[in-house]
Design an enzyme around this catalytic site. Structure first.
Site, PDB file in Angstrom:
ATOM      1  N   LYS A 232      17.577  31.694  -4.388  1.00 32.43           N
ATOM      2  CA  LYS A 232      17.565  33.117  -4.744  1.00 32.43           C
ATOM      3  C   LYS A 232      16.150  33.502  -5.123  1.00 32.43           C
ATOM      4  O   LYS A 232      15.349  32.667  -5.552  1.00 32.43           O
ATOM      5  CB  LYS A 232      18.502  33.397  -5.927  1.00 32.43           C
ATOM      6  CG  LYS A 232      19.011  34.825  -5.965  1.00 32.43           C
ATOM      7  CD  LYS A 232      20.096  35.059  -4.935  1.00 32.43           C
ATOM      8  CE  LYS A 232      20.706  36.445  -5.059  1.00 32.43           C
ATOM      9  NZ  LYS A 232      21.853  36.629  -4.140  1.00 32.43           N
ATOM     10  N   GLY A 233      15.841  34.773  -4.948  1.00 35.66           N
ATOM     11  CA  GLY A 233      14.514  35.262  -5.308  1.00 35.66           C
ATOM     12  C   GLY A 233      14.589  36.642  -5.918  1.00 35.66           C
ATOM     13  O   GLY A 233      15.645  37.292  -5.897  1.00 35.66           O
TER      14      GLY A 233
END
Length: 424
Positions: free
Chosen positions: A113-114
């Protein structure tokens, strides 16, 4: 278990919620429990500084993140979120839920995830593009079509993915469409991707409703969050005979016991960018949303929405988690004690990552499917995964969430066990 020094000790954080979920599934894992700490530690967490020249010539700095939680079953997969509340704790949890989600649906991915701590609505399009391109360059050393494949999330869209793909491709010297999913169709995106998460909520919800003898025809539906996920799930349920009696977003809470006209509400939202002021329903207090008469609830906004106090007030029979992590563990206990079934996020909203997988496969082959083929394949995968988790819950006499975690964790930890530790 060694605690992570950079994770908040608060019991009400997203990462804390995830850790409690892992603690609950550990007793079901048998010999694989030897490896369970693997799931409590992200493999890699990257924090980047993003300097941005604003349109007025000033320089501002934004903080960005990319976390790869587990890569035992394949490359990382997970969205990029642009939101003022993004922090490392949240991104860690979201990456971990992606690990569980991909394994629950049996996709050949790990979880990642970012995000960037920014309000994207306060930036011009030029500023947003420059922010995205700098962020992509900063995380470029850890992403790639065989390493980690970003996708849209809250605050990002197909245009942002096009900028990410182009930036990565320019730095590699060749066009690499498979580095991200959720792109525009004409740049290697997949048909059906935008509506896939909401469609998955409907498909899994339909399977569970059948097994609980809940008739969708005539069911009262309440939806929190009216973006791509909530609106599409609501539309499909209405097509199956349900009526939407309540909709809530950040701007307002709407209620109409006779049913809200979704077409009119969608048109209003497209014009006004939110649901506030819509005349086809009564505007009520936000907290009153949780006490309304309803049969099915779809929380499709952000994490941490269903607290124990709200769980005590809910009148629904079924909750379909369109958002990631909307229910706290103590609220889960309260819902179970009241006989309310929860279809957990890690299976309920997995339609998006399933069609992202289809997009990635299509990009690798440069051969693309029709939207009907996409929907047919997704419905089959989601239905079979949901039925498997339902059967596991009956076998183990546990909640659907615990059953989903059992299925997912067994797959992840078996991969970890058989791969071993290198260097040893």
């Amino acid at each position: 278990m060694d605690k992570l020094s950079y994770a908040s000790e608060s019991p009400n954080t997203a990462w804390s919620t995830y850790l409690q979920q892992i603690d609950r599934v550990a007793p079901y894992l048998g010999e694989l429990s030897r490896w369970v700490d693997t799931l409590r530690h992200p493999k890699r967490a990257l924090i980047v500084d993003i300097p941005l020249q604003m349109d007025d010539g000033s320089i501002r700095h934004f903080e960005g993140f990319r976390v790869q939680h587990n890569l035992s079953r394949g490359p990382g997969k997970g969205g990029v979120r642009y939101h003022p509340n993004v922090d490392l704790n949240e991104v860690m949890a979201l990456s971990a839920w992606m690990t569980i989600k991909c394994a629950a649906v049996n996709l050949p991915y790990g979880g990642a995830k970012g995000g960037i701590r920014v309000d994207p609505f306060k930036l011009s399009e030029g500023e947003l593009e420059r922010l995205t391109r700098r962020y992509t360059s900063e995380i470029g050393l850890v992403i790639g079509p065989q390493k980690d494949i970003p996708a849209p999330d809250v605050g990002t869209n197909a245009k942002v993915m096009a900028w990410m793909m182009d930036t990565y491709s320019m730095n590699q010297g060749t066009t690499i469409t498979g580095v991200v999913t959720g792109k525009p169709v004409h740049l290697g995106g997949s048909l059906g991707r935008e509506k896939a998460t909401g469609r998955g909520v409907f498909v899994t919800g339909r399977e569970v409703a059948r097994r609980l003898n809940i008739e969708t025809d005539g069911a009262r539906l309440a939806v929190q969050g009216f973006g791509n996920v909530g609106s599409e799930a609501a539309r499909l349920f209405v097509a199956a005979g349900a009526r939407v009696v309540a909709v809530q977003d950040h701007s307002a809470t709407l209620y109409n016991a006779e049913g809200i006209d979704l077409t009119a509400l969608t048109d209003w939202q497209a014009t006004h960018k939110n649901i506030a002021g819509f005349s086809g329903a009564q505007t009520i207090d936000a907290e009153a949303f949780w006490q309304l008469p309803m049969d099915i609830l779809i929380p499709a906004a952000l994490e941490g929405q269903i607290t124990r106090e709200r769980a005590e007030k809910l009148s629904c029979k079924l909750i379909l988690e369109g958002a990631n992590g909307p229910t706290y563990p103590d609220a889960d206990d309260m819902l179970a004690s009241r006989g309310i079934t929860v279809v957990p996020d890690v299976i309920c909203n997995a339609g998006g990552v399933t069609v992202s997988y289809f997009e990635w496969v299509q990009d690798m082959a440069s051969f693309f499917w029709s939207e009907s083929e996409i929907n047919e394949r997704m419905d089959k995968i989601m239905s079979e995964a949901m039925i498997h988790i339902w059967d596991k819950a009956r076998e183990k006499e546990c909640s659907l969430r615990t059953a989903a975690y059992i299925v997912a964790c067994e797959r992840i930890l078996m991969a970890r066990k058989d791969r071993g530790i290198y260097p040893g």
